[in-house]
Design an enzyme around this catalytic site. Structure first.
Site, PDB file in Angstrom:
ATOM      1  N   TYR A 107      27.065  15.450 -52.139  1.00 43.74           N
ATOM      2  CA  TYR A 107      26.733  15.691 -50.740  1.00 43.74           C
ATOM      3  C   TYR A 107      26.386  14.393 -50.022  1.00 43.74           C
ATOM      4  CZ  TYR A 107      21.696  14.948 -51.434  1.00 43.74           C
ATOM      5  OH  TYR A 107      20.482  14.379 -51.677  1.00 43.74           O
ATOM      6  N   GLU A 166      12.908   4.540 -57.400  1.00 44.40           N
ATOM      7  CA  GLU A 166      13.074   4.873 -55.976  1.00 44.40           C
ATOM      8  C   GLU A 166      12.165   6.043 -55.634  1.00 44.40           C
ATOM      9  OE1 GLU A 166      17.024   6.423 -55.113  1.00 44.40           O
ATOM     10  OE2 GLU A 166      17.124   7.388 -57.064  1.00 44.40           O
ATOM     11  N   LYS A 208      25.384  10.865 -55.732  1.00 42.06           N
ATOM     12  CA  LYS A 208      24.619  11.742 -54.833  1.00 42.06           C
ATOM     13  C   LYS A 208      25.006  13.189 -55.139  1.00 42.06           C
ATOM     14  CE  LYS A 208      22.857  11.730 -50.076  1.00 42.06           C
ATOM     15  NZ  LYS A 208      21.421  11.697 -50.362  1.00 42.06           N
ATOM     16  N   LEU A 254      19.908   5.750 -56.247  1.00 36.55           N
ATOM     17  CA  LEU A 254      20.966   5.964 -55.273  1.00 36.55           C
ATOM     18  C   LEU A 254      20.982   4.731 -54.365  1.00 36.55           C
ATOM     19  CD1 LEU A 254      23.020   8.103 -54.141  1.00 36.55           C
ATOM     20  CD2 LEU A 254      21.352   8.397 -52.321  1.00 36.55           C
TER      21      LEU A 254
HETATM   22  N1  PLP Z   1      17.292   7.920 -52.967  1.00 38.62           N
HETATM   23  C1  PLP Z   1      17.450   9.255 -53.071  1.00 38.62           C
HETATM   24  C2  PLP Z   1      17.164   9.902 -54.376  1.00 38.62           C
HETATM   25  C3  PLP Z   1      17.884  10.001 -51.962  1.00 38.62           C
HETATM   26  O1  PLP Z   1      18.060  11.330 -52.068  1.00 38.62           O
HETATM   27  C4  PLP Z   1      18.125   9.337 -50.733  1.00 38.62           C
HETATM   28  C5  PLP Z   1      18.581  10.042 -49.540  1.00 38.62           C
HETATM   29  O2  PLP Z   1      18.604  11.207 -49.417  1.00 38.62           O
HETATM   30  C6  PLP Z   1      17.919   7.958 -50.670  1.00 38.62           C
HETATM   31  C7  PLP Z   1      17.526   7.282 -51.806  1.00 38.62           C
HETATM   32  C8  PLP Z   1      18.162   7.204 -49.395  1.00 38.62           C
HETATM   33  O3  PLP Z   1      19.530   7.088 -49.151  1.00 38.62           O
HETATM   34  P1  PLP Z   1      20.120   6.966 -47.673  1.00 38.62           P
HETATM   35  O4  PLP Z   1      19.512   5.746 -47.077  1.00 38.62           O
HETATM   36  O5  PLP Z   1      21.582   6.816 -47.884  1.00 38.62           O
HETATM   37  O6  PLP Z   1      19.739   8.205 -46.957  1.00 38.62           O
END
Ligand code: PLP
Length: 282
Positions: free
Chosen positions: A31, A177, A145, A201
């Site tokens: 997603y 994270e 993701k 991610l």
């Molecule tokens: N890390 C995780 C586990 C996430 O689910 C998300 C975003 O939903 C992020 C980091 C941040 O990613 P982004 O900046 O692409 O939203």
């Protein structure tokens, strides 16, 4: 309210997904969440490239090009009159009798997208967030993701039950994270954030933040840091699609940095906002 199901715009009530959709049964899908500012998608190409990569890593064949997906999302934003909000989209491996191994090529992925009005988190941007630290119990492919978010949900729920906004995850001593954000620290004017490997991610907001740092001569180091470094850092901040760049002011009940949003974080927030205006207009 309109939603997208397999490339067709329809009313939300009409859109139905079978109970044997593999996303529903196994979390077998990928997603994205993309920000909408001023009716326009923010960093859409980056999100859609990551979606393609996630799908490729798990062997889901996305039957549309990035441009095609983007046009469909733009249509949805227009139909729903979204000025400030998000688009959610997911591809699952499709519908087939429950079985762990993949179905054959004849089974097409299920594509769902919908929009939502979401404001900018004004108070959090201004005052900052509180976080807890929590052991990262997720699998070893956090670069994908994937719809499988139970590890993230458990951590997020624990943060909420502790009166906090986010859980900062760590594998042993190493900070990875947040449950739905990337975590960075500022030490001696340098931004330090976990390298983009399989343990995190690679957030699009993280990448945008790093790009902004490099453009403005803020030194950045992509390396792992420890929980101890997190707790002793001058500043701590989170990045994510819906929250942008948010200061962390408290971790496990103790002040993060000096307990107030720090000067480097403040600058990054301003530059991030400038970038939004630059790319989406005000
Ligand atoms: N890390 C995780 C586990 C996430 O689910 C998300 C975003 O939903 C992020 C980091 C941040 O990613 P982004 O900046 O692409 O939203």
């Amino acid at each position: 309210e309109f939603v997208m199901l397999n490339g067709e715009v329809m009313s939300r009530e009409t859109a139905k997904v079978d109970i044997e959709d593999r996303g529903y049964q196994f979390g077998d899908g990928v997603y994205e969440v993309i920000r909408v500012y001023n009716r326009k998608l923010f960093t859409a190409a980056e999100h859609l490239r990551r979606l393609e990569e996630s799908a490729k890593k798990v062997g889901i064949n996305v039957p549309y090009s990035i441009d095609e997906i983007q046009s469909m999302l733009e249509e949805l934003i227009e139909r729903n009159k979204i000025v400030l909000g998000i688009v959610y989209l997911q591809f699952t491996r499709g519908i087939s009798p429950r079985k762990h191994t993949f179905p054959g090529e004849e089974v097409a992925p299920t594509f769902v997208a919908y929009t939502r009005h979401v404001g900018r988190p004004a108070e959090k941007l201004e005052k900052g967030m509180k976080a807890i630290t929590e052991e990262d119990i997720r699998w070893l492919r956090c670069d994908i993701k994937s719809l499988n978010l139970l590890g993230n949900l458990l951590a997020s729920q624990k943060a909420a039950e502790s009166g906090c906004d986010e859980a900062i995850l760590h594998r042993g001593e190493t900070v990875t994270e947040g449950s739905h954000t990337n975590v960075s620290i500022v030490v001696d004017g340098k931004v330090v954030t976990h390298a983009a490997d399989n343990f995190i991610l690679n957030g699009i907001s993280r990448q945008k933040m790093l790009e902004i740092c490099r453009r403005n001569d803020v030194p950045v180091i992509e390396r792992n840091f420890t929980v101890d470094e997190l707790l002793k850092a001058d500043e701590v901040f989170l990045t994510g699609t819906t929250i942008e760049v948010v200061p962390v002011i408290e971790i496990d009940g103790k002040p993060a940095g000096n307990g107030k949003p720090g000067p480097v974080t403040r600058k990054l927030q301003q530059w991030f906002e400038d970038e939004i205006k630059e790319l989406c207009g005000s």
